[in-house]
Design a protein around this motif. Structure first.
Motif, mmCIF file in Angstrom:
data_model
loop_
_atom_site.group_PDB
_atom_site.id
_atom_site.type_symbol
_atom_site.label_atom_id
_atom_site.label_comp_id
_atom_site.label_asym_id
_atom_site.label_seq_id
_atom_site.Cartn_x
_atom_site.Cartn_y
_atom_site.Cartn_z
ATOM 1 N N ILE A 26 -12.930 34.810 -15.148
ATOM 2 C CA ILE A 26 -11.999 33.965 -15.906
ATOM 3 C C ILE A 26 -12.494 32.517 -15.919
ATOM 4 N N GLY A 27 -12.976 32.034 -14.768
ATOM 5 C CA GLY A 27 -13.502 30.670 -14.710
ATOM 6 C C GLY A 27 -14.699 30.470 -15.626
ATOM 7 N N ILE A 28 -15.596 31.451 -15.656
ATOM 8 C CA ILE A 28 -16.763 31.344 -16.537
ATOM 9 C C ILE A 28 -16.344 31.354 -17.994
ATOM 10 N N ILE A 29 -15.390 32.200 -18.348
ATOM 11 C CA ILE A 29 -14.898 32.248 -19.737
ATOM 12 C C ILE A 29 -14.277 30.899 -20.121
ATOM 13 N N ILE A 30 -13.505 30.309 -19.225
ATOM 14 C CA ILE A 30 -12.889 29.011 -19.518
ATOM 15 C C ILE A 30 -13.965 27.943 -19.703
ATOM 16 N N VAL A 32 -17.047 28.419 -20.750
ATOM 17 C CA VAL A 32 -17.717 28.671 -22.030
ATOM 18 C C VAL A 32 -16.836 28.192 -23.183
ATOM 19 N N ILE A 33 -15.550 28.478 -23.122
ATOM 20 C CA ILE A 33 -14.642 28.019 -24.181
ATOM 21 C C ILE A 33 -14.609 26.489 -24.219
ATOM 22 N N GLY A 34 -14.576 25.865 -23.036
ATOM 23 C CA GLY A 34 -14.589 24.402 -22.988
ATOM 24 C C GLY A 34 -15.875 23.814 -23.546
ATOM 25 N N ALA A 35 -16.995 24.495 -23.330
ATOM 26 C CA ALA A 35 -18.268 23.994 -23.853
ATOM 27 C C ALA A 35 -18.348 24.177 -25.365
ATOM 28 N N VAL A 36 -17.841 25.293 -25.868
ATOM 29 C CA VAL A 36 -17.900 25.552 -27.308
ATOM 30 C C VAL A 36 -16.973 24.608 -28.067
ATOM 31 N N THR A 37 -15.799 24.354 -27.503
ATOM 32 C CA THR A 37 -14.826 23.479 -28.181
ATOM 33 C C THR A 37 -15.015 22.011 -27.813
ATOM 34 N N THR A 38 -16.035 21.732 -27.029
ATOM 35 C CA THR A 38 -16.316 20.374 -26.543
ATOM 36 C C THR A 38 -15.081 19.727 -25.910
ATOM 37 N N THR A 39 -14.462 20.488 -25.019
ATOM 38 C CA THR A 39 -13.307 20.003 -24.265
ATOM 39 C C THR A 39 -13.716 19.913 -22.792
ATOM 40 N N PRO A 40 -14.132 18.753 -22.346
ATOM 41 C CA PRO A 40 -14.621 18.647 -20.970
ATOM 42 C C PRO A 40 -13.552 18.923 -19.916
ATOM 43 N N MET A 42 -11.465 21.292 -19.841
ATOM 44 C CA MET A 42 -11.415 22.728 -19.539
ATOM 45 C C MET A 42 -12.478 23.112 -18.518
ATOM 46 N N THR A 43 -13.627 22.476 -18.596
ATOM 47 C CA THR A 43 -14.669 22.803 -17.625
ATOM 48 C C THR A 43 -14.265 22.371 -16.226
ATOM 49 N N PHE A 44 -13.571 21.243 -16.121
ATOM 50 C CA PHE A 44 -13.121 20.796 -14.811
ATOM 51 C C PHE A 44 -11.964 21.645 -14.291
ATOM 52 N N ILE A 45 -11.172 22.197 -15.189
ATOM 53 C CA ILE A 45 -10.092 23.099 -14.786
ATOM 54 C C ILE A 45 -10.672 24.408 -14.260
ATOM 55 N N ALA A 46 -11.774 24.855 -14.831
ATOM 56 C CA ALA A 46 -12.353 26.149 -14.467
ATOM 57 C C ALA A 46 -13.084 26.110 -13.128
ATOM 58 N N LEU A 47 -13.566 24.959 -12.717
ATOM 59 C CA LEU A 47 -14.336 24.886 -11.472
ATOM 60 C C LEU A 47 -13.549 25.350 -10.242
ATOM 61 N N PRO A 48 -12.287 24.927 -10.051
ATOM 62 C CA PRO A 48 -11.540 25.450 -8.895
ATOM 63 C C PRO A 48 -11.280 26.955 -8.991
ATOM 64 N N ILE A 49 -11.123 27.459 -10.211
ATOM 65 C CA ILE A 49 -10.902 28.900 -10.371
ATOM 66 C C ILE A 49 -12.140 29.670 -9.912
#
Length: 87
Positions: A26-30, A32-40, A42-49
């Protein structure tokens, strides 16, 4: 022991392995979605997951090691009892 470990593994080990894999996925998917949508954010939200997923994997390795030590100790006791019975 001819059985595969997964067949004889305790349920707690199985649950923590699957939880760790699921959270990491789930963290990796988040990310990837954050990178595709250029929403940084989301990438920081996914790191703790991902971190919690990795911790769950480490806990499952500890559970597996504890179970293996317990099985080996029981096998040694059975072997000692068998040898004592033969003498």
């Amino acid at each position: 022991m001819l059985n595969d470990f997964w067949e004889t593994a305790p349920p707690a080990y199985k649950y923590t392995v699957f939880a760790g894999m699921g959270l990491t996925f789930i963290g990796i998917i988040i990310i990837v979605i954050g990178a595709v949508t250029t929403t940084p954010s989301m990438t920081f939200i996914a790191l703790p997951i991902i971190g919690v997923g990795l911790l769950a994997h480490m806990v499952s390795m500890g559970l597996r090691g504890r179970n293996i030590r317990k099985e080996l100790k029981a096998a040694e006791k059975r072997e000692a009892a068998r040898k004592a019975g033969n003498q």
